[in-house]
Motif scaffolding. Structure first.
Motif, PDB file in Angstrom:
ATOM      1  N   ILE A  99      -4.749  -9.126  -8.409  1.00 28.05           N
ATOM      2  CA  ILE A  99      -5.438  -8.001  -7.776  1.00 28.05           C
ATOM      3  C   ILE A  99      -5.561  -6.848  -8.769  1.00 28.05           C
ATOM      4  CG2 ILE A  99      -5.334  -6.297  -5.909  1.00 28.05           C
ATOM      5  CD1 ILE A  99      -3.955  -8.396  -4.199  1.00 28.05           C
ATOM      6  N   LYS A 100      -6.806  -6.481  -9.074  1.00 28.76           N
ATOM      7  CA  LYS A 100      -7.064  -5.425 -10.053  1.00 28.76           C
ATOM      8  C   LYS A 100      -7.379  -4.089  -9.395  1.00 28.76           C
ATOM      9  CE  LYS A 100      -6.824  -6.390 -13.754  1.00 28.76           C
ATOM     10  NZ  LYS A 100      -5.615  -6.548 -14.593  1.00 28.76           N
ATOM     11  N   SER A 101      -8.072  -4.107  -8.246  1.00 29.80           N
ATOM     12  CA  SER A 101      -8.392  -2.841  -7.576  1.00 29.80           C
ATOM     13  C   SER A 101      -8.678  -3.074  -6.104  1.00 29.80           C
ATOM     14  CB  SER A 101      -9.598  -2.164  -8.237  1.00 29.80           C
ATOM     15  OG  SER A 101     -10.780  -2.925  -8.035  1.00 29.80           O
ATOM     16  N   ILE A 102      -8.483  -2.023  -5.297  1.00 26.45           N
ATOM     17  CA  ILE A 102      -8.833  -2.024  -3.875  1.00 26.45           C
ATOM     18  C   ILE A 102      -9.751  -0.830  -3.631  1.00 26.45           C
ATOM     19  CG2 ILE A 102      -7.956  -1.703  -1.530  1.00 26.45           C
ATOM     20  CD1 ILE A 102      -5.436  -3.181  -2.360  1.00 26.45           C
ATOM     21  N   ASN A 103     -10.963  -1.139  -3.179  1.00 26.74           N
ATOM     22  CA  ASN A 103     -11.985  -0.089  -2.972  1.00 26.74           C
ATOM     23  C   ASN A 103     -12.126   0.813  -4.202  1.00 26.74           C
ATOM     24  OD1 ASN A 103     -12.292  -1.200  -0.483  1.00 26.74           O
ATOM     25  ND2 ASN A 103     -11.919   0.664   0.682  1.00 26.74           N
ATOM     26  N   GLY A 104     -12.059   0.194  -5.369  1.00 26.31           N
ATOM     27  CA  GLY A 104     -12.259   0.924  -6.620  1.00 26.31           C
ATOM     28  C   GLY A 104     -11.026   1.588  -7.188  1.00 26.31           C
ATOM     29  N   VAL A 105      -9.907   1.576  -6.446  1.00 23.91           N
ATOM     30  CA  VAL A 105      -8.664   2.194  -6.923  1.00 23.91           C
ATOM     31  C   VAL A 105      -7.828   1.143  -7.647  1.00 23.91           C
ATOM     32  CG1 VAL A 105      -6.532   3.360  -6.260  1.00 23.91           C
ATOM     33  CG2 VAL A 105      -8.665   3.866  -5.044  1.00 23.91           C
ATOM     34  N   GLU A 106      -7.442   1.417  -8.883  1.00 27.78           N
ATOM     35  CA  GLU A 106      -6.703   0.463  -9.709  1.00 27.78           C
ATOM     36  C   GLU A 106      -5.341   0.133  -9.092  1.00 27.78           C
ATOM     37  OE1 GLU A 106      -4.765   0.046 -14.207  1.00 27.78           O
ATOM     38  OE2 GLU A 106      -5.943   1.824 -13.654  1.00 27.78           O
ATOM     39  N   ILE A 107      -5.003  -1.154  -9.137  1.00 28.18           N
ATOM     40  CA  ILE A 107      -3.706  -1.633  -8.663  1.00 28.18           C
ATOM     41  C   ILE A 107      -2.917  -2.106  -9.876  1.00 28.18           C
ATOM     42  CG2 ILE A 107      -2.503  -3.316  -7.237  1.00 28.18           C
ATOM     43  CD1 ILE A 107      -4.086  -1.169  -5.672  1.00 28.18           C
ATOM     44  N   SER A 108      -1.777  -1.463 -10.120  1.00 31.23           N
ATOM     45  CA  SER A 108      -0.991  -1.791 -11.309  1.00 31.23           C
ATOM     46  C   SER A 108       0.387  -2.368 -10.981  1.00 31.23           C
ATOM     47  CB  SER A 108      -0.818  -0.545 -12.181  1.00 31.23           C
ATOM     48  OG  SER A 108      -0.211   0.497 -11.437  1.00 31.23           O
ATOM     49  N   ASN A 109       0.812  -2.270  -9.716  1.00 29.95           N
ATOM     50  CA  ASN A 109       2.105  -2.812  -9.302  1.00 29.95           C
ATOM     51  C   ASN A 109       2.169  -2.834  -7.771  1.00 29.95           C
ATOM     52  OD1 ASN A 109       2.624  -0.093  -8.551  1.00 29.95           O
ATOM     53  ND2 ASN A 109       3.517   0.318 -10.561  1.00 29.95           N
ATOM     54  N   PHE A 110       3.311  -3.318  -7.239  1.00 28.19           N
ATOM     55  CA  PHE A 110       3.489  -3.371  -5.783  1.00 28.19           C
ATOM     56  C   PHE A 110       3.331  -1.996  -5.147  1.00 28.19           C
ATOM     57  CE2 PHE A 110       6.463  -7.294  -6.036  1.00 28.19           C
ATOM     58  CZ  PHE A 110       5.385  -8.146  -5.889  1.00 28.19           C
ATOM     59  N   ILE A 111       3.926  -1.009  -5.794  1.00 28.06           N
ATOM     60  CA  ILE A 111       3.931   0.340  -5.208  1.00 28.06           C
ATOM     61  C   ILE A 111       2.519   0.870  -5.036  1.00 28.06           C
ATOM     62  CG2 ILE A 111       4.646   2.731  -5.583  1.00 28.06           C
ATOM     63  CD1 ILE A 111       7.135   1.628  -7.027  1.00 28.06           C
ATOM     64  N   SER A 112       1.687   0.695  -6.056  1.00 30.97           N
ATOM     65  CA  SER A 112       0.306   1.198  -5.970  1.00 30.97           C
ATOM     66  C   SER A 112      -0.492   0.450  -4.911  1.00 30.97           C
ATOM     67  CB  SER A 112      -0.383   1.107  -7.330  1.00 30.97           C
ATOM     68  OG  SER A 112      -0.465  -0.226  -7.784  1.00 30.97           O
TER      69      SER A 112
END
Length: 330
Positions: A154-167
């Motif tokens: 998973i790289k992004s959700i609705n354009g928001v970058e995902i870098s770890n579980f917390i994000s």
């Protein structure tokens, strides 16, 4: 031409029936696997370490030989006392297919392999750098409404970058039940657009998937794994950590011995229980290993098997990586 084919079939119909029967009994697979003793996989050439220290013996993976539940294999399992018929239900979550079980196992293989690097470097007191975390799909539950696949990063959700579980958790918390989110993933080295309609469970908004963080680790010396296509699961972690530790430190833990074993390991060096000890231990014995390293949770079973069958092998209990290292040094 058609007439010749028909005549040939009529003349040789018994042969063709036998051929069809042989093909069917060797290809039709039931919802079972046949487990049998495996062998050893020497890690000497499976984990490449730049400027590795010399060593005389070897660390070896042990494995279970798993065969599909074809009619032939199921019949053979009745003949050989060390072969067992095992329902796929023992290894599946919900109604996973055999391919989905394998895909999930490949994700766990990567997770434990890279945790093994961290555990080995921590035990050796050497530095490393976690460059990034790949939030990776390891399972998709039946109630999920999504086109994600196991192994997607998973790289992004609705354009928001995902870098770890917390994000990821932070972003999901912004939505409510039945909201549709757009998910960009990396799948087989290509970016793909996916979606998920969110669910509510125990007052939490969820996608309906299980995830792991796969670490991109930078080390000096550089570590490279050589994976095989048929490998999966987390039970190689401990032996990988031991082999890496041995290659990045001067003292040779093997002392010329053939050391086999099994067990998962996390980044902190904690060793986890695994399945299939009887097949792995027998494989180690048949291949004349000197030592078999086994997780604490499997120790009682391994000792009983050794005593009942008079196996000529030393068994070492593994609770943490550093404790195993100290036992081998002694």
């Amino acid at each position: 031409m058609i007439e010749k084919v028909i005549n040939n079939i009529k003349s040789n119909f018994k042969f063709y029936l036998l051929l069809i029967f042989i093909v069917l009994i060797n290809t039709i697979s039931f919802d079972y696997e046949v487990y049998a003793p495996g062998g050893l996989e020497d890690l000497s050439d499976r984990i490449i370490v730049d400027n590795s220290y010399d060593y005389e013996g070897s660390f070896n993976l042990t494995y279970v030989t798993a065969r599909k539940g074809t009619i032939v294999n199921l019949l053979l399992a009745k003949l050989f006392p060390t072969w067992d018929i095992v329902s796929l239900d023992k290894s599946r979550i919900e109604d996973e297919s055999s391919n989905e079980i394998l895909d999930r196992g490949k994700v766990y293989l990567k997770e434990t392999s890279y945790d093994a690097i961290i555990a080995a470097f921590n035990a050796a007191g050497k530095e490393y750098n976690i460059k990034s975390l790949d939030v990776t799909v390891s399972y998709i539950y039946n109630n999920a409404d999504t086109n994600l696949k196991i192994g997607d990063i998973i790289k992004s959700i609705n354009g928001v970058e995902i870098s770890n579980f917390i994000s990821l958790k932070k972003e999901i918390s912004k939505f409510k039940e039945n909201d549709k989110i757009n998910i960009k993933v990396l799948r087989e080295n290509e970016l793909k657009d996916c979606y998920s309609i969110l669910k509510k469970e125990n007052d939490k908004i969820i996608i309906g998937i299980s995830l792991v963080e796969l670490k991109d680790i930078e080390t000096n010396p550089k570590i490279e794994y050589i994976f095989k296509d048929n490998e999966s699961g987390s039970s190689r972690g401990l032996m990988c950590a031991l082999d890496i530790y041995n290659k990045i430190t001067e003292y040779d833990l093997t002392q010329g011995l053939t050391i086999a074993g099994t067990g998962s390991v996390d980044e902190y060096g904690n060793v986890g229980e695994i399945a299939g000890v009887k097949y792995k231990l027998l494989g180690a014995v048949k291949n004349k290993a000197d030592i078999f390293i086994v997780p604490s949770g499997n120790l009682e079973e391994a000792i009983k098997l050794k005593e009942d069958n008079n196996y000529d092998i030393e068994i070492i209990e593994a609770d943490t990586l550093i404790n195993v290292i100290n036992k081998l040094k002694k």
